[in-house]
Design a protein around this motif. Structure first.
Motif, mmCIF file in Angstrom:
data_model
loop_
_atom_site.group_PDB
_atom_site.id
_atom_site.type_symbol
_atom_site.label_atom_id
_atom_site.label_comp_id
_atom_site.label_asym_id
_atom_site.label_seq_id
_atom_site.Cartn_x
_atom_site.Cartn_y
_atom_site.Cartn_z
ATOM 1 N N VAL A 187 -12.162 20.053 -42.733
ATOM 2 C CA VAL A 187 -10.859 20.870 -43.234
ATOM 3 C C VAL A 187 -9.914 20.461 -41.967
ATOM 4 O O VAL A 187 -8.721 19.933 -42.203
ATOM 5 N N LEU A 188 -10.351 20.576 -40.654
ATOM 6 C CA LEU A 188 -9.544 20.329 -39.661
ATOM 7 C C LEU A 188 -8.952 18.973 -39.423
ATOM 8 O O LEU A 188 -7.827 18.610 -39.030
ATOM 9 N N ARG A 189 -9.927 17.965 -39.666
ATOM 10 C CA ARG A 189 -9.783 16.673 -39.424
ATOM 11 C C ARG A 189 -8.989 16.128 -40.611
ATOM 12 O O ARG A 189 -7.888 15.637 -40.206
ATOM 13 N N MET A 190 -8.969 16.755 -41.552
ATOM 14 C CA MET A 190 -8.006 16.253 -42.817
ATOM 15 C C MET A 190 -6.415 16.612 -42.553
ATOM 16 O O MET A 190 -5.476 15.713 -42.619
ATOM 17 N N ASN A 191 -6.580 17.722 -41.948
ATOM 18 C CA ASN A 191 -4.958 18.368 -41.785
ATOM 19 C C ASN A 191 -4.428 17.511 -40.342
ATOM 20 O O ASN A 191 -3.341 17.177 -40.517
ATOM 21 N N VAL A 192 -5.340 17.123 -39.579
ATOM 22 C CA VAL A 192 -4.740 16.345 -38.303
ATOM 23 C C VAL A 192 -4.215 15.100 -38.936
ATOM 24 O O VAL A 192 -3.220 14.452 -38.435
ATOM 25 N N ALA A 193 -5.046 14.381 -39.649
ATOM 26 C CA ALA A 193 -4.880 13.145 -40.231
ATOM 27 C C ALA A 193 -3.495 13.237 -40.980
ATOM 28 O O ALA A 193 -2.683 12.080 -40.999
ATOM 29 N N LEU A 194 -3.545 14.160 -41.922
ATOM 30 C CA LEU A 194 -2.198 13.898 -42.752
ATOM 31 C C LEU A 194 -0.936 14.451 -41.855
ATOM 32 O O LEU A 194 -0.099 13.798 -42.379
ATOM 33 N N ALA A 204 -4.553 3.421 -42.905
ATOM 34 C CA ALA A 204 -5.685 2.828 -42.128
ATOM 35 C C ALA A 204 -5.734 2.962 -40.663
ATOM 36 O O ALA A 204 -6.641 3.361 -40.154
ATOM 37 N N ASP A 205 -4.544 2.999 -40.286
ATOM 38 C CA ASP A 205 -4.302 3.388 -38.750
ATOM 39 C C ASP A 205 -4.591 5.125 -38.245
ATOM 40 O O ASP A 205 -5.402 5.353 -37.451
ATOM 41 N N VAL A 206 -4.254 5.828 -39.440
ATOM 42 C CA VAL A 206 -4.610 7.219 -39.340
ATOM 43 C C VAL A 206 -6.151 7.503 -39.331
ATOM 44 O O VAL A 206 -6.566 8.304 -38.500
ATOM 45 N N ALA A 207 -6.993 6.647 -40.266
ATOM 46 C CA ALA A 207 -8.180 6.991 -40.546
ATOM 47 C C ALA A 207 -8.908 6.579 -39.220
ATOM 48 O O ALA A 207 -9.928 7.153 -38.738
ATOM 49 N N VAL A 208 -8.513 5.442 -38.641
ATOM 50 C CA VAL A 208 -9.025 5.144 -37.291
ATOM 51 C C VAL A 208 -8.981 5.994 -36.201
ATOM 52 O O VAL A 208 -9.837 6.573 -35.436
ATOM 53 N N ARG A 209 -7.788 6.424 -36.095
ATOM 54 C CA ARG A 209 -7.322 7.435 -34.993
ATOM 55 C C ARG A 209 -8.213 8.819 -34.996
ATOM 56 O O ARG A 209 -8.713 9.631 -34.259
ATOM 57 N N THR A 210 -8.423 9.235 -36.346
ATOM 58 C CA THR A 210 -8.868 10.581 -36.537
ATOM 59 C C THR A 210 -10.491 10.593 -37.098
ATOM 60 O O THR A 210 -11.377 11.559 -37.382
ATOM 61 N N GLY A 211 -11.276 9.414 -36.614
ATOM 62 C CA GLY A 211 -12.430 9.446 -36.835
ATOM 63 C C GLY A 211 -13.424 9.238 -38.199
ATOM 64 O O GLY A 211 -14.336 9.427 -38.161
#
Length: 235
Positions: A187-194, A204-211
């Motif tokens: 949940v926390l990672r999804m919110n950081v990514a969004l 694609a860059d968001v996915a890499v940066r947020t694990g």
């Protein structure tokens, strides 16, 4: 489904780590994403507790409906409410269902009679929030936000770092957050990514940066938690 973006404002609340927010509905359907938090809301002339969500909460509101709310930091609301978070998972209940009628009525009357209900809600919560933060829960939250569960040690390593067994850690997380450490991490990672995606960064860059393993992994997880893929959420 039409996603409605409503006028929304927030500022730091008087309770440390919490946020005071207000919203005026534009009418139609809305979607609230899981964020690991719990809220106390003044809406429809009543006080409502919004429990932690493991999936998006959807509903409708008439145009002009006004809301004021305190969003507690993850893990902080159960001490204030006196109820484990797991009992309120994916629930919306009246505060009067959790507190004595007299106690909840005093707080509600104070807010109803105030010229600024949002400010009155903030002050009322601050005057009643006497319990100090649980240091262990703060440490767990900080470690999860730092991504420790995505390393080799995982839950076992996190549990050992705070002096608990895996079972004890899971139980403490259920009571504080409403779900276990792995779900909280999602949940926390999804919110950081969004939040990063809202700046215009490519998915694609968001996915890499947020694990996330890749963009497809990011998309699957967002859809599982919210019901729609990130491109729909981001409009």
């Amino acid at each position: 489904m039409t996603l409605v973006v409503e006028p929304y404002r927030e500022r730091p609340a008087l309770v440390p780590g919490a946020a005071l927010w207000t919203r005026t509905a534009e009418g139609g359907e809305y979607r609230i994403l899981p964020d690991g938090c719990m809220d106390l809301l003044f809406m429809d002339d009543d006080l409502i507790v919004a429990g932690p969500d493991s999936r998006a909460w959807t509903g409708t509101a008439d145009r002009g409906t006004r809301y004021a709310g305190i969003r507690f930091a993850p893990g902080a609301a159960p001490d204030f409410l006196g109820v484990p978070a797991k009992e309120l998972l994916n629930e919306r209940v009246q505060l009067a269902d959790l507190w004595s009628p007299a106690r909840s009525r005093r707080m509600l009357d104070r807010i109803r009679s105030a010229p600024d209900p949002a400010r009155a809600l903030d002050e009322a919560v601050a005057s009643l929030a006497e319990e100090p933060p649980d240091r262990l829960i703060i440490q767990v939250l900080r470690s999860i936000r730092a991504g420790v569960l995505r390393g080799g040690a995982g839950v076992w390593g996190l549990a050992g770092s705070v002096g608990l067994s895996e079972r004890q850690l899971h139980r403490r997380c259920l009571n504080a957050f409403g779900y276990g450490p792995k779900m909280l991490d999602r949940v926390l990672r999804m919110n950081v990514a969004l939040d990063q995606a809202r700046t215009g960064l490519a998915l694609a860059d968001v996915a890499v940066r947020t694990g996330y393993a890749d963009q497809a992994h990011f998309t699957r997880d967002v859809k599982a938690l919210t019901g729609v893929p990130p491109r729909i959420l981001l409009g």
